[in-house]
Design an enzyme around this catalytic site. Structure first.
Site, PDB file in Angstrom:
ATOM      1  N   CYS A  10       0.849  -1.204   0.000  1.00 28.64           N
ATOM      2  CA  CYS A  10       0.000   0.000   0.000  1.00 28.64           C
ATOM      3  C   CYS A  10       0.883   1.253   0.000  1.00 28.64           C
ATOM      4  O   CYS A  10       0.580   2.234  -0.688  1.00 28.64           O
ATOM      5  CB  CYS A  10      -0.918   0.017   1.213  1.00 28.64           C
ATOM      6  SG  CYS A  10      -2.353  -1.071   1.077  1.00 28.64           S
ATOM      7  N   HIS A  49      -6.130  -2.214  -1.447  1.00 26.79           N
ATOM      8  CA  HIS A  49      -5.603  -3.373  -0.711  1.00 26.79           C
ATOM      9  C   HIS A  49      -6.554  -4.560  -0.777  1.00 26.79           C
ATOM     10  O   HIS A  49      -7.695  -4.484  -0.306  1.00 26.79           O
ATOM     11  CB  HIS A  49      -5.356  -3.005   0.761  1.00 26.79           C
ATOM     12  CG  HIS A  49      -4.764  -4.130   1.560  1.00 26.79           C
ATOM     13  ND1 HIS A  49      -3.406  -4.322   1.670  1.00 26.79           N
ATOM     14  CD2 HIS A  49      -5.340  -5.143   2.245  1.00 26.79           C
ATOM     15  CE1 HIS A  49      -3.177  -5.406   2.402  1.00 26.79           C
ATOM     16  NE2 HIS A  49      -4.353  -5.925   2.765  1.00 26.79           N
ATOM     17  N   HIS A 100      -0.637  -9.614  -5.445  1.00 22.45           N
ATOM     18  CA  HIS A 100       0.347  -9.221  -6.464  1.00 22.45           C
ATOM     19  C   HIS A 100       0.553 -10.354  -7.451  1.00 22.45           C
ATOM     20  O   HIS A 100       0.371 -11.527  -7.126  1.00 22.45           O
ATOM     21  CB  HIS A 100       1.676  -8.814  -5.828  1.00 22.45           C
ATOM     22  CG  HIS A 100       2.251  -9.820  -4.868  1.00 22.45           C
ATOM     23  ND1 HIS A 100       1.798  -9.945  -3.565  1.00 22.45           N
ATOM     24  CD2 HIS A 100       3.221 -10.751  -5.016  1.00 22.45           C
ATOM     25  CE1 HIS A 100       2.475 -10.902  -2.967  1.00 22.45           C
ATOM     26  NE2 HIS A 100       3.339 -11.426  -3.815  1.00 22.45           N
ATOM     27  N   HIS A 102       3.589 -11.785  -9.964  1.00 21.01           N
ATOM     28  CA  HIS A 102       4.994 -11.713 -10.367  1.00 21.01           C
ATOM     29  C   HIS A 102       5.047 -11.881 -11.887  1.00 21.01           C
ATOM     30  O   HIS A 102       4.464 -12.827 -12.422  1.00 21.01           O
ATOM     31  CB  HIS A 102       5.796 -12.867  -9.754  1.00 21.01           C
ATOM     32  CG  HIS A 102       5.832 -12.896  -8.257  1.00 21.01           C
ATOM     33  ND1 HIS A 102       6.939 -12.512  -7.533  1.00 21.01           N
ATOM     34  CD2 HIS A 102       4.915 -13.280  -7.332  1.00 21.01           C
ATOM     35  CE1 HIS A 102       6.707 -12.666  -6.235  1.00 21.01           C
ATOM     36  NE2 HIS A 102       5.479 -13.133  -6.083  1.00 21.01           N
TER      37      HIS A 102
HETATM   38  P1  5GP Z   1       5.412 -13.334  -2.367  1.00 16.36           P
HETATM   39  O1  5GP Z   1       6.412 -14.255  -1.740  1.00 16.36           O
HETATM   40  O2  5GP Z   1       4.486 -12.739  -1.329  1.00 16.36           O
HETATM   41  O3  5GP Z   1       4.663 -13.931  -3.521  1.00 16.36           O
HETATM   42  O4  5GP Z   1       6.249 -12.164  -3.015  1.00 16.36           O
HETATM   43  C1  5GP Z   1       6.578 -10.981  -2.378  1.00 16.36           C
HETATM   44  C2  5GP Z   1       7.666 -10.322  -3.193  1.00 16.36           C
HETATM   45  O5  5GP Z   1       7.765  -8.978  -2.786  1.00 16.36           O
HETATM   46  C3  5GP Z   1       9.047 -10.958  -3.021  1.00 16.36           C
HETATM   47  O6  5GP Z   1       9.522 -11.393  -4.296  1.00 16.36           O
HETATM   48  C4  5GP Z   1       9.890  -9.818  -2.442  1.00 16.36           C
HETATM   49  O7  5GP Z   1      11.199  -9.808  -2.953  1.00 16.36           O
HETATM   50  C5  5GP Z   1       9.114  -8.587  -2.844  1.00 16.36           C
HETATM   51  N1  5GP Z   1       9.243  -7.461  -1.941  1.00 16.36           N
HETATM   52  C6  5GP Z   1       9.070  -7.503  -0.583  1.00 16.36           C
HETATM   53  N2  5GP Z   1       9.236  -6.267  -0.063  1.00 16.36           N
HETATM   54  C7  5GP Z   1       9.499  -5.447  -1.116  1.00 16.36           C
HETATM   55  C8  5GP Z   1       9.748  -4.041  -1.214  1.00 16.36           C
HETATM   56  O8  5GP Z   1       9.766  -3.287  -0.226  1.00 16.36           O
HETATM   57  N3  5GP Z   1       9.988  -3.531  -2.453  1.00 16.36           N
HETATM   58  C9  5GP Z   1       9.972  -4.327  -3.566  1.00 16.36           C
HETATM   59  N4  5GP Z   1      10.229  -3.726  -4.742  1.00 16.36           N
HETATM   60  N5  5GP Z   1       9.742  -5.657  -3.507  1.00 16.36           N
HETATM   61  C10 5GP Z   1       9.508  -6.202  -2.299  1.00 16.36           C
HETATM   62 ZN    ZN Z   2      -1.828  -3.290   0.974  1.00 12.86          ZN
END
Ligand code: 5GP
Ligand code: ZN
Length: 117
Positions: A10, A49, A100, A102
């Protein structure tokens, strides 16, 4: 817009925490992952969110997300292809509880969906 004051994504969506923005419109923002797992690793998030892909995300927002994925692919020149992943919950290893996607690419990612055990 629904925001969680403790949510890092957020804060990124509100430009309160800096990120490398790849694409942005009124509904979504895409920015490079802090810990890239491929030469291109960009995250697409709704500005509002939602906890994950199974939350009550409006269809219009989902459409905006997919549009943003295509914008990222074009801006990053992913002409050879790319992969889209959305983790939901503990079994999938979700670490940030703001929906999110990727977008991974920039190299041959292989045919398996999961990392080798
Ligand atoms: P998840 O594991 O929840 O699918 O992916 C979260 C992703 O967010 C991870 O790949 C991590 O590297 C990325 N991430 C976490 N905190 C930050 C941040 O503060 N900035 C950015 N650009 N990426 C983040
Ligand atoms: Zn959020």
């Amino acid at each position: 817009m629904c925001q969680d004051p403790n949510c890092i994504f957020c804060k990124i969506a509100a430009h309160e925490i800096p990120s490398t923005v790849v694409y942005e419109d009124d509904q979504v923002i895409a920015f490079d992952d802090l810990n890239p797992q491929a030469p291109v690793h960009t995250l697409v998030i709704p500005k509002a969110h939602y906890a994950d892909i199974a939350d009550d995300v409006p269809v219009e927002t989902m459409g905006a997300m997919v549009h943003a994925v295509k914008e990222v692919a074009a801006k990053k020149d992913l002409t050879q292809g790319f992969r889209v992943i959305s983790n939901k919950g503990a079994d999938a290893g979700q670490t940030v509880m703001h929906f999110h996607m990727h977008v991974l690419g920039g190299k041959h990612l292989g045919e398996g969906l999961l990392p080798e055990e």
